[in-house]
Motif scaffolding. Structure first.
Motif, PDB file in Angstrom:
ATOM      1  N   GLN A   1      29.323  48.823 127.182  1.00 34.48           N
ATOM      2  CA  GLN A   1      27.988  48.829 126.568  1.00 34.48           C
ATOM      3  C   GLN A   1      27.989  49.000 125.063  1.00 34.48           C
ATOM      4  N   VAL A   2      28.891  49.832 124.539  1.00 37.63           N
ATOM      5  CA  VAL A   2      28.852  50.190 123.121  1.00 37.63           C
ATOM      6  C   VAL A   2      30.044  49.537 122.423  1.00 37.63           C
ATOM      7  N   PRO A   3      29.836  48.807 121.316  1.00 40.14           N
ATOM      8  CA  PRO A   3      30.975  48.191 120.619  1.00 40.14           C
ATOM      9  C   PRO A   3      32.057  49.230 120.311  1.00 40.14           C
ATOM     10  N   ASN A   4      33.301  48.881 120.607  1.00 40.06           N
ATOM     11  CA  ASN A   4      34.406  49.828 120.496  1.00 40.06           C
ATOM     12  C   ASN A   4      34.987  49.812 119.079  1.00 40.06           C
ATOM     13  N   ARG A   5      34.553  50.786 118.257  1.00 33.67           N
ATOM     14  CA  ARG A   5      35.029  50.918 116.875  1.00 33.67           C
ATOM     15  C   ARG A   5      35.365  52.386 116.630  1.00 33.67           C
TER      16      ARG A   5
ATOM     17  N   ARG B   1      37.734  62.003 115.774  1.00 32.33           N
ATOM     18  CA  ARG B   1      38.226  60.868 114.965  1.00 32.33           C
ATOM     19  C   ARG B   1      39.720  60.658 115.196  1.00 32.33           C
ATOM     20  N   ASP B   2      40.471  61.766 115.281  1.00 30.82           N
ATOM     21  CA  ASP B   2      41.911  61.651 115.523  1.00 30.82           C
ATOM     22  C   ASP B   2      42.186  61.073 116.917  1.00 30.82           C
ATOM     23  N   MET B   3      41.437  61.551 117.904  1.00 33.42           N
ATOM     24  CA  MET B   3      41.627  61.012 119.267  1.00 33.42           C
ATOM     25  C   MET B   3      41.304  59.520 119.290  1.00 33.42           C
ATOM     26  N   ALA B   4      40.226  59.132 118.612  1.00 32.39           N
ATOM     27  CA  ALA B   4      39.842  57.717 118.567  1.00 32.39           C
ATOM     28  C   ALA B   4      40.949  56.895 117.909  1.00 32.39           C
TER      29      ALA B   4
ATOM     30  N   LEU C   1      25.087  58.227 123.369  1.00 31.63           N
ATOM     31  CA  LEU C   1      25.249  56.772 123.310  1.00 31.63           C
ATOM     32  C   LEU C   1      24.820  56.118 124.616  1.00 31.63           C
ATOM     33  N   VAL C   2      25.160  56.741 125.724  1.00 31.94           N
ATOM     34  CA  VAL C   2      24.831  56.187 127.037  1.00 31.94           C
ATOM     35  C   VAL C   2      24.179  57.296 127.875  1.00 31.94           C
ATOM     36  N   PRO C   3      22.853  57.397 127.797  1.00 31.96           N
ATOM     37  CA  PRO C   3      22.159  58.466 128.539  1.00 31.96           C
ATOM     38  C   PRO C   3      22.511  58.418 130.026  1.00 31.96           C
ATOM     39  N   GLY C   4      22.773  59.593 130.579  1.00 31.67           N
ATOM     40  CA  GLY C   4      23.059  59.674 132.005  1.00 31.67           C
ATOM     41  C   GLY C   4      24.512  59.398 132.369  1.00 31.67           C
ATOM     42  N   THR C   5      25.371  59.170 131.370  1.00 29.83           N
ATOM     43  CA  THR C   5      26.773  58.897 131.681  1.00 29.83           C
ATOM     44  C   THR C   5      27.422  60.104 132.379  1.00 29.83           C
TER      45      THR C   5
ATOM     46  N   LEU D   1      33.539  55.230 118.817  1.00 31.51           N
ATOM     47  CA  LEU D   1      34.403  55.899 119.797  1.00 31.51           C
ATOM     48  C   LEU D   1      34.447  57.410 119.531  1.00 31.51           C
ATOM     49  N   ALA D   2      34.511  57.799 118.262  1.00 40.54           N
ATOM     50  CA  ALA D   2      34.512  59.237 117.933  1.00 40.54           C
ATOM     51  C   ALA D   2      33.192  59.869 118.382  1.00 40.54           C
TER      52      ALA D   2
END
Ligand code: HEC
Length: 142
Positions: free
Chosen positions: A97-101, A132-135, A115-119, A105-106
């Motif tokens: 659903q969300v562009p992966n950048r 940010r480091d994990m991303a 970003l995704v309600p109910g996830t 991602l962070a």
């Protein structure tokens, strides 16, 4: 060769792209989705090595592997509650659903429901800097 390389990418693409892939347009679908194929570099895989290493350690520390299989990251107990994160650097979208950048991602890692309600992915209390480091690490997985 190109079709084979594009297959994992197309599998994670939204349904419309999946349909195109089924029609034999794997290569086209991969390009339209911003997917890299073959030996081309990852779009966001070039974070400094020290940042990626930090991310790798943090992913283990926060036990993200308790729900996700992540190459290079050990988990005390591994389950498959979350999606496999192998080759995440080649994904076009986060949960389709969300562009992966790096920025999205962070954000996902600190506050997925924003970003995704109910996830079903929980907020793990990760600081923005740690996220940010994990991303950086996840986006370098190919
Ligand atoms: C309790 C289980 C659980 C834990 C712990 C967890 N996740 Fe998740 N994660 C999920 C689930 C479930 C999803 C799928 C969410 C959806 O489909 O809306 C997900 C989705 C993701 C995705 C997107 C996957 C995709 O296929 O697009 C990423 C990236 C991710 N998680 C990273 C992390 C990181 C980093 C951590 C550690 C800080 C973490 N997760 C901890 C359950 C978990």
């Amino acid at each position: 060769m190109a079709a084979f390389a594009a297959a994992p990418c197309a599998a994670h693409a939204p349904p419309s792209r999946r349909t195109a892939a089924a029609a034999g347009l794997l290569m086209l679908a991969a390009l339209a989705g911003g997917c890299e194929v073959g030996e081309r570099p990852l779009p966001y895989g070039n974070a400094p090595p020290a940042q990626r290493l930090s991310g790798q350690r943090l992913l283990a520390q926060y036990q993200c592997g308790s729900c996700h299989a992540i190459p290079g990251v050990a988990a005390i107990r591994q389950s498959t509650r979350g999606p496999v994160l192998a080759a995440f650097g080649r994904r076009s979208y986060i949960v389709g659903q969300v562009p992966n950048r790096p920025d999205t991602l962070a954000r996902w890692i600190t506050e997925p429901a924003a970003l995704v309600p109910g996830t079903p992915m929980p907020a793990m209390g990760v600081s923005p800097a740690d996220a940010r480091d994990m991303a950086a690490y996840l986006l370098a997985l190919e």
